[in-house]
Design a protein around this motif. Structure first.
Motif, PDB file in Angstrom:
ATOM      1  N   ARG A 273     -10.911 -14.592  -9.710  1.00  0.00           N
ATOM      2  CA  ARG A 273     -12.045 -14.369  -8.810  1.00  0.00           C
ATOM      3  C   ARG A 273     -11.649 -13.528  -7.608  1.00  0.00           C
ATOM      4  O   ARG A 273     -12.464 -12.779  -7.072  1.00  0.00           O
ATOM      5  N   ARG A 274     -10.430 -13.661  -7.145  1.00  0.00           N
ATOM      6  CA  ARG A 274     -10.016 -12.914  -5.956  1.00  0.00           C
ATOM      7  C   ARG A 274      -9.479 -11.548  -6.359  1.00  0.00           C
ATOM      8  O   ARG A 274      -8.729 -11.404  -7.324  1.00  0.00           O
ATOM      9  N   ARG A 275      -9.847 -10.555  -5.600  1.00  0.00           N
ATOM     10  CA  ARG A 275      -9.452  -9.176  -5.901  1.00  0.00           C
ATOM     11  C   ARG A 275      -7.949  -8.988  -5.735  1.00  0.00           C
ATOM     12  O   ARG A 275      -7.314  -8.242  -6.504  1.00  0.00           O
ATOM     13  N   SER A 276      -7.335  -9.677  -4.780  1.00  0.00           N
ATOM     14  CA  SER A 276      -5.901  -9.503  -4.559  1.00  0.00           C
ATOM     15  C   SER A 276      -5.088 -10.030  -5.742  1.00  0.00           C
ATOM     16  O   SER A 276      -4.086  -9.425  -6.134  1.00  0.00           O
ATOM     17  N   VAL A 277      -5.518 -11.129  -6.335  1.00  0.00           N
ATOM     18  CA  VAL A 277      -4.821 -11.667  -7.505  1.00  0.00           C
ATOM     19  C   VAL A 277      -4.996 -10.738  -8.696  1.00  0.00           C
ATOM     20  O   VAL A 277      -4.054 -10.493  -9.464  1.00  0.00           O
ATOM     21  N   LEU A 278      -6.189 -10.181  -8.846  1.00  0.00           N
ATOM     22  CA  LEU A 278      -6.441  -9.226  -9.942  1.00  0.00           C
ATOM     23  C   LEU A 278      -5.561  -7.985  -9.789  1.00  0.00           C
ATOM     24  O   LEU A 278      -4.959  -7.516 -10.761  1.00  0.00           O
TER      25      LEU A 278
END
Length: 130
Positions: A62-67
């Motif tokens: 869900r989080r862009r940083s993890v993606l």
């Protein structure tokens, strides 16, 4: 006397019965054990099963940083492998950048893992968490 004579004398003294019954004996039927039931009508507490059903997590974070970290973790080595397969020579700065992206992405993802401490029910065992 020889050893054979001693053995024959021992065997002659044995009374062995080699007759077998034609039909097997009837099996003994045991009474089923009595079950004790509590006199109260209160429900008995059951233990929680060892295996618990866990809701699945979404495939895409869900989080862009993890993606972005997952993309860096997968794509940096993949780009280096593809460049090697097609015989493209990369500058040292590009190689160093790909390695740094991979390492930074891996460290970021490790830091994002949830911390399991004494507040959790299964605290000392935090293995096999998907």
């Amino acid at each position: 006397m020889t050893d054979k004579d001693d053995f024959d004398r021992i065997v002659e003294g044995l009374d062995l019965d080699f007759s077998f019954p034609d039909e097997p004996a009837d099996p003994v039927v045991e009474d089923p054990p009595l079950h004790w039931a509590p006199e109260d009508d209160e429900p008995v507490e059951t233990e929680e099963p060892f295996y618990r059903k866990v809701d699945s997590t979404p495939l895409v974070p869900r989080r862009r940083s993890v993606l972005l970290a997952w993309i860096g973790l997968v794509c940096a080595p993949l780009a280096l492998v593809l460049a090697t397969v097609v015989h493209v020579f990369l500058d040292r700065s590009i190689l160093a950048g790909a390695v740094l992206i991979f390492v930074a992405s891996a460290i970021y993802l490790f830091l994002q893992l949830p911390e399991h401490g004494p507040g959790r029910r299964d605290w000392p065992d935090d293995g096999a968490v998907l």
